[in-house]
Design an enzyme around this catalytic site. Structure first.
Site, PDB file in Angstrom:
ATOM      1  CB  THR A  71     110.600  -7.703  36.078  1.00  0.00           C
ATOM      2  OG1 THR A  71     110.194  -6.345  36.230  1.00  0.00           O
ATOM      3  CG2 THR A  71     111.119  -7.867  34.659  1.00  0.00           C
TER       4      THR A  71
ATOM      5  CE1 TYR B 299     115.976  -6.401  34.926  1.00  0.00           C
ATOM      6  CE2 TYR B 299     113.919  -5.160  34.896  1.00  0.00           C
ATOM      7  CZ  TYR B 299     114.725  -6.134  35.465  1.00  0.00           C
ATOM      8  OH  TYR B 299     114.281  -6.838  36.552  1.00  0.00           O
TER       9      TYR B 299
END
Length: 314
Positions: free
Chosen positions: A126, A149
């Site tokens: 990501t 995250y």
């Protein structure tokens, strides 16, 4: 080829599974534990069109409890898309779940791939691994994630490197930039905005709405992602998968007002904890290695997501 996709019932995973089944002759094994509460409700909807496909097999199991030796038998390509997403929810006690799903499960899968005849192991990372950056971001930028995250996805990338260097697992890392479109998760901004506007409810925007993102329509993301399996080489590469247009949150809301014919009721609140102010992918490497060129405009992509959510909430 036989292609295994973890997270196959999720947003990107379901589209990727469809692509290989509809656009190629390859077999697809989908692995999904329907772990997130949302997936237990919508996961079957996501893969409804392929459940009965003769070249699709669904393994419904938690990755941490799966017999990978059996699941990987004869597999040529692994796409590891499974994991717990979301920036703000990764803080606090829920981080343990992120660590299990995004780190431990990744390590166990990589361990199981040692000594196999796997051609490629493609890891979905990501843009969150970059943190706050100015201007276009290339793959060699320093990684300074702002959220737990992002840390778990950076750790997943490092695990891929460790198993490639030590055990020859043929890993490739893809960094996705804010993917949107039909089947988008219900906790993502576009989904929330559209649902609220359809129900004539107020929209909560974190910060002042001037933050910008490099938005990637899901079909563009999937074409770029699928091409990695079909392109020779690439082992050890890290590649950005970004979109055609950048826009601010405020600009997105204005565009949705045009598409829906409704006036948004916007409440600006709180701060964007754990999120960068801006993201912007340099996709030169994706173009060079994959021939990747995103094609879907924001107006078209948002219109398609709007149509899908109208059906979902009708």
């Amino acid at each position: 080829m036989k292609i295994l996709i973890t997270g196959a019932a999720g947003f990107i995973g379901s589209h990727l599974s469809e692509y290989f089944l509809n656009e190629t002759e390859h077999d697809v094994i989908g692995v999904d534990g329907f772990v997130r509460e949302e997936l237990s409700v919508i996961g079957t909807r996501n893969i409804a069109s392929i459940l009965q496909h003769p070249r699709f097999t669904l393994i419904r199991a938690n990755m941490l409890q799966l017999d990978w030796t059996k699941a990987l038998d004869g597999v040529d390509i692994v796409y590891h898309l499974a994991g717990i997403p979301g920036v703000r929810s990764s803080f606090g006690r829920s981080f343990a779940n992120y660590a299990d799903s995004n780190i431990l499960a990744t390590q166990q899968l990589l361990e199981a791939c040692r000594g196999t005849k796997l051609r490629k192991f493609i890891f979905a990372s990501t843009s969150s691994v970059y943190g706050e950056k100015a201007g276009q971001v290339s793959e060699d930028a320093a990684l300074t994630p702002l959220s737990p995250y992002g840390v778990t996805k950076q750790t997943g990338e490092q695990l891929c490197r460790v198993y490639r260097v030590n055990d020859g697992v043929p890993t490739v890392v893809l960094r996705f930039f804010t993917v949107y479109g039909p089947r988008q998760r219900s906790d993502m901004a576009f989904h929330i905005f559209i649902r609220s506007m359809l129900k004539d409810e107020p929209i909560s925007v974190y910060g002042d709405g001037t933050q910008t993102r490099d938005f990637t329509f899901v079909s563009d993301c999937v074409r770029g992602t699928a091409s990695v399996a079909l392109q020779p080489g690439l082992i050890g590469e890290t590649i950005n998968i970004g979109g055609k247009e950048r826009a601010s949150v405020n600009e997105i809301i204005q565009l949705l007002e045009t598409l829906t014919g409704k006036q948004a009721k916007v409440n600006y609140t709180g701060t964007t904890r754990g999120e960068p102010k801006h993201t912007w992918a340099n996709i030169a490497r994706a173009y060079q290695l994959l021939g990747y060129e995103p094609a879907v405009t924001l107006a078209t992509g948002l219109s398609l997501e709007l149509d899908d959510l109208k059906k979902l909430y009708s």
